[in-house]
Design a protein around this motif. Structure first.
Motif, PDB file in Angstrom:
ATOM      1  N   ASP A 164       0.855  -1.196   0.000  1.00 50.77           N
ATOM      2  CA  ASP A 164       0.000   0.000   0.000  1.00 50.77           C
ATOM      3  C   ASP A 164       0.887   1.240   0.000  1.00 50.77           C
ATOM      4  N   VAL A 165       0.961   1.894  -1.145  1.00 53.55           N
ATOM      5  CA  VAL A 165       1.884   3.019  -1.276  1.00 53.55           C
ATOM      6  C   VAL A 165       1.367   4.274  -0.561  1.00 53.55           C
ATOM      7  N   HIS A 166       0.071   4.322  -0.273  1.00 57.06           N
ATOM      8  CA  HIS A 166      -0.476   5.524   0.377  1.00 57.06           C
ATOM      9  C   HIS A 166       0.135   5.763   1.758  1.00 57.06           C
ATOM     10  N   VAL A 167       0.359   4.675   2.495  1.00 55.53           N
ATOM     11  CA  VAL A 167       0.934   4.808   3.845  1.00 55.53           C
ATOM     12  C   VAL A 167       2.288   5.524   3.754  1.00 55.53           C
ATOM     13  N   LEU A 168       3.082   5.116   2.757  1.00 55.89           N
ATOM     14  CA  LEU A 168       4.424   5.704   2.605  1.00 55.89           C
ATOM     15  C   LEU A 168       4.321   7.152   2.121  1.00 55.89           C
ATOM     16  N   LEU A 169       3.373   7.381   1.208  1.00 50.22           N
ATOM     17  CA  LEU A 169       3.256   8.743   0.662  1.00 50.22           C
ATOM     18  C   LEU A 169       2.684   9.736   1.683  1.00 50.22           C
ATOM     19  N   ALA A 170       1.824   9.235   2.577  1.00 53.92           N
ATOM     20  CA  ALA A 170       1.272  10.129   3.603  1.00 53.92           C
ATOM     21  C   ALA A 170       2.414  10.636   4.488  1.00 53.92           C
ATOM     22  N   ARG A 171       3.352   9.749   4.793  1.00 52.61           N
ATOM     23  CA  ARG A 171       4.509  10.157   5.600  1.00 52.61           C
ATOM     24  C   ARG A 171       5.410  11.091   4.785  1.00 52.61           C
ATOM     25  N   TYR A 172       5.582  10.736   3.512  1.00 56.84           N
ATOM     26  CA  TYR A 172       6.454  11.547   2.648  1.00 56.84           C
ATOM     27  C   TYR A 172       5.906  12.990   2.511  1.00 56.84           C
ATOM     28  N   THR A 173       4.609  13.125   2.238  1.00 63.65           N
ATOM     29  CA  THR A 173       4.070  14.485   2.029  1.00 63.65           C
ATOM     30  C   THR A 173       4.081  15.279   3.341  1.00 63.65           C
ATOM     31  N   LEU A 174       3.895  14.573   4.459  1.00 63.23           N
ATOM     32  CA  LEU A 174       3.962  15.264   5.750  1.00 63.23           C
ATOM     33  C   LEU A 174       5.366  15.855   5.959  1.00 63.23           C
ATOM     34  N   VAL A 175       6.369  15.045   5.655  1.00 61.48           N
ATOM     35  CA  VAL A 175       7.756  15.501   5.844  1.00 61.48           C
ATOM     36  C   VAL A 175       8.083  16.640   4.863  1.00 61.48           C
ATOM     37  N   THR A 176       7.641  16.525   3.604  1.00 63.36           N
ATOM     38  CA  THR A 176       7.995  17.582   2.632  1.00 63.36           C
ATOM     39  C   THR A 176       7.245  18.882   2.928  1.00 63.36           C
ATOM     40  N   ILE A 177       5.968  18.784   3.285  1.00 63.46           N
ATOM     41  CA  ILE A 177       5.203  20.007   3.603  1.00 63.46           C
ATOM     42  C   ILE A 177       5.848  20.722   4.782  1.00 63.46           C
ATOM     43  N   SER A 178       6.179  19.938   5.842  1.00 59.57           N
ATOM     44  CA  SER A 178       6.714  20.612   7.023  1.00 59.57           C
ATOM     45  C   SER A 178       8.115  21.160   6.747  1.00 59.57           C
ATOM     46  N   SER A 179       8.854  20.491   5.890  1.00 60.59           N
ATOM     47  CA  SER A 179      10.196  20.991   5.615  1.00 60.59           C
ATOM     48  C   SER A 179      10.158  22.241   4.722  1.00 60.59           C
ATOM     49  N   THR A 180       9.288  22.230   3.692  1.00 59.54           N
ATOM     50  CA  THR A 180       9.331  23.324   2.713  1.00 59.54           C
ATOM     51  C   THR A 180       8.404  24.496   3.038  1.00 59.54           C
ATOM     52  N   THR A 181       7.334  24.266   3.818  1.00 58.48           N
ATOM     53  CA  THR A 181       6.453  25.405   4.138  1.00 58.48           C
ATOM     54  C   THR A 181       6.534  25.781   5.621  1.00 58.48           C
ATOM     55  N   LEU A 182       6.916  24.812   6.473  1.00 61.95           N
ATOM     56  CA  LEU A 182       6.920  25.098   7.915  1.00 61.95           C
ATOM     57  C   LEU A 182       8.337  25.126   8.501  1.00 61.95           C
ATOM     58  N   GLY A 183       9.331  24.991   7.637  1.00 64.11           N
ATOM     59  CA  GLY A 183      10.722  25.156   8.053  1.00 64.11           C
ATOM     60  C   GLY A 183      11.169  24.176   9.127  1.00 64.11           C
ATOM     61  N   THR A 184      10.544  22.989   9.185  1.00 64.76           N
ATOM     62  CA  THR A 184      10.875  22.027  10.237  1.00 64.76           C
ATOM     63  C   THR A 184      11.106  20.652   9.621  1.00 64.76           C
ATOM     64  N   ASP A 185      12.204  20.026   9.990  1.00 63.99           N
ATOM     65  CA  ASP A 185      12.490  18.716   9.409  1.00 63.99           C
ATOM     66  C   ASP A 185      11.923  17.615  10.294  1.00 63.99           C
ATOM     67  N   LEU A 186      10.775  17.074   9.883  1.00 67.24           N
ATOM     68  CA  LEU A 186      10.136  16.031  10.699  1.00 67.24           C
ATOM     69  C   LEU A 186      10.712  14.644  10.424  1.00 67.24           C
ATOM     70  N   SER A 187      11.676  14.569   9.492  1.00 70.24           N
ATOM     71  CA  SER A 187      12.215  13.228   9.210  1.00 70.24           C
ATOM     72  C   SER A 187      13.016  12.705  10.410  1.00 70.24           C
ATOM     73  N   VAL A 188      13.282  13.590  11.388  1.00 69.70           N
ATOM     74  CA  VAL A 188      13.946  13.127  12.614  1.00 69.70           C
ATOM     75  C   VAL A 188      12.987  12.304  13.486  1.00 69.70           C
ATOM     76  N   GLU A 189      11.681  12.464  13.210  1.00 67.34           N
ATOM     77  CA  GLU A 189      10.690  11.711  14.000  1.00 67.34           C
ATOM     78  C   GLU A 189      10.682  10.243  13.572  1.00 67.34           C
ATOM     79  N   LYS A 190      10.221   9.389  14.480  1.00 71.39           N
ATOM     80  CA  LYS A 190      10.122   7.953  14.142  1.00 71.39           C
ATOM     81  C   LYS A 190       9.018   7.771  13.100  1.00 71.39           C
ATOM     82  N   ARG A 191       9.208   6.773  12.206  1.00 75.23           N
ATOM     83  CA  ARG A 191       8.201   6.441  11.192  1.00 75.23           C
ATOM     84  C   ARG A 191       6.808   6.289  11.794  1.00 75.23           C
TER      85      ARG A 191
END
Ligand code: HEM
Length: 505
Positions: free
Chosen positions: A165-192
């Protein structure tokens, strides 16, 4: 006995006055066709006992059968369904139609752009528009490329294996990219698990808020608060808000660290300092909230962040997942999209300028958004009477614009409206159609603020993934049913298989 008589007389007088005060509304409503109203409850029974899946097919059948525009009553509320593109244009481009109806309050983010009342929205939207300017968008392209490249490499874990199910992975991916590019915060440090839990909680929360819309008996707040649904909503809302709180705290910590590092002796002389850089959303929000005239309190600040995360995360994840699924369903088109990528950008990062050259990919994405729209319908509450072609829509009405129906209307798309065909978006075909026949991001002044960002981020991700893998799926388009929600869901998981095109080790 006297009490009963008194209450009855009071109710009758109240009802007569109520009807009299809304004389104009009834007068104009009567000029709009609409066959099924019962006294007092109107058309409420239509939605009774239907789950979100049944509701879509039922409403679609009704809308294809009934007149356009069409009126219906939801208790005392007049609903006007507008689905002719030229009428939709009249509504969405009118400055008197930027107010959202009361149902948007159910999402409890009325201080953010999505739900804000018209006067606050006008001020804030004008101030925040610059955070999606071409300069800002251009500045985030390298970051989006880096994240997409990393994501494509992570997919290697699934390559050559079974469906996943690729949606699970993409939901995490878009969360990380939105927060990095619009909210200036790198959430990839958070656990999956933390990120996946956040996304799935947000989806459930807003799906439940949406369901309240067509369960009219839950509209009065004092009744809703007595139900278990309210308790669950509050619990989910608390969880949802933990992430924006975390982002705010991380921003504060980073600002304090920068201040401590800031030694005035080290700073550049003024004439050598860099030009002011394009400010991303959070930087602009921080700037405008320092001005007390803009009325952004602590809660409002957090709601703006919540809105951005809820507006940008699941929408993009769903659109990308749907597109990977359709790429898997139509291998010939997938090959065309792939060949185009190989011509435009066979290796490395894609530039802002090159993105416009991916025309075949754009046609493919548009066709996916046409048949599997992310937003099924939107609503507006005109604050004055609005002329939509030959009809006058009264103030006090709730105008519903069903993208889902417009996107499959045979009078617009021809007899094969239900058939997947990206050639619907060849330039010559687009020129023949009304521009409001396809508006997945809405249109007019209150359209999606993230529309251009959305296009860029989706194209970049697809570029990196399609370049590396051949995508396949066993799901066929006719197997898919959509369920009505804020972000429309499929009745199936996004199950795809990947075959590597190149050695990605
Ligand atoms: C495929 C992706 C997307 C689709 C299909 C989409 C669609 C929409 C639609 C239809 C609306 C209007 C809703 C209404 O009037 O009720 C909207 C509003 C909004 N969207 Fe998007 N959106 C997408 C991506 C994004 C992204 C990436 C962001 C943020 C970066 C975003 C942020 C917002 C915000 C803040 C609003 C409220 C705008 C306002 O009222 O001023 N969206 N979106």
């Amino acid at each position: 006995m006297i009490v009963v008589v008194f209450i009855s007389v009071f109710a009758i007088v109240y009802y007569i006055n109520f009807r009299r005060s809304r004389k104009r509304l009834y007068e104009l409503a009567d000029r709009i066709p609409g066959p099924f109203d019962y006294p007092l409850i109107g058309s409420i029974l239509l939605t009774l006992g239907k789950d979100p899946l049944e509701l879509v097919s039922y409403l679609m059948q009704l809308m294809h059968r009934l007149p356009s525009p069409m009126r219906a009553w939801l208790g005392p509320f007049l609903l006007v369904v507008v689905d002719r593109p030229e009428m939709v244009q009249d509504i969405l481009s009118s400055p008197d139609c930027v107010q959202k109806p009361f149902m948007y309050d159910f999402f409890r983010i009325s201080k953010g752009l999505f739900g804000a009342p018209a006067d606050t929205w006008k001020r804030h939207r004008k101030l925040l528009n610059t955070s999606f300017s071409p300069a800002v968008l251009k500045s985030v392209v390298p970051k989006l490329n880096a994240k997409a490249e990393q994501f494509a490499h992570e997919l290697n874990e699934y390559a050559g294996g079974d469906c996943f199910d690729v949606h699970v992975l993409l939901a995490r991916y878009t969360l990380v990219t939105i927060s990095s590019t619009t909210l200036g915060t790198d959430l990839s440090v958070e656990k999956r698990a933390v990120l996946e839990e956040y996304s799935s909680n947000a989806i459930r929360l807003f799906t439940a808020c949406f369901e309240r819309i067509y369960k009219a008996w839950l509209h009065p707040e004092f009744i809703y608060r007595l139900t278990p649904a309210y308790k669950e909503e509050q619990h989910r809302m608390q969880l949802f808000k933990q992430m924006s709180r975390k982002i705010i705290n991380m921003r504060h910590a980073a600002a304090a660290e920068n201040k401590a590092k800031d030694d005035p002796q080290d700073s550049e002389p003024e004439d050598k300092q860099e030009l002011p850089k394009a400010k991303i959303f959070i930087e602009r929000l921080e700037e405008i909230s320092r001005d007390p005239n803009n009325n952004i309190d602590e809660d409002g600040f957090q709601q703006h962040i919540d809105t951005m995360m809820f507006g940008g995360n699941d929408t993009s994840a769903q659109a990308l997942s749907n597109t990977l699924l359709t790429l898997g369903m139509y291998p010939d088109w997938q090959e065309r999209v792939y060949q185009e990528i190989m011509e435009v950008v066979p290796t490395g990062h894609i530039s802002y300028e090159d993105l416009t050259k991916l025309t075949c990919m754009e046609m493919f994405l548009k066709e996916t958004l046409r048949l599997l729209p992310i937003t099924g319908l939107i609503a507006r509450a005109p604050v004055k009477e609005v002329q939509a072609r030959e009809f006058t829509i009264p103030s006090g009405a709730i105008v519903l614009i069903p993208f889902l129906k417009i996107h499959r209307d045979k009078t617009i798309w021809g007899p094969d409206a239900e058939v997947f065909n990206p050639e619907n978006f060849l330039p010559e075909r687009c020129a023949e159609r009304h521009p409001y026949a396809f508006i997945p991001f809405s249109q007019g002044p209150r359209n999606c603020i993230g529309m251009k960002y959305g296009w860029i981020s989706m194209k970049i991700l697809l570029c990196h993934v399609v370049r590396m893998y051949r995508i396949a799926t066993d799901i066929r388009l006719p197997d898919i049913q959509l369920s009505l929600s804020l972000v429309m869901k499929l009745n199936k998981k996004h199950l795809i298989r990947l075959e590597p095109r190149i050695d990605v080790r």
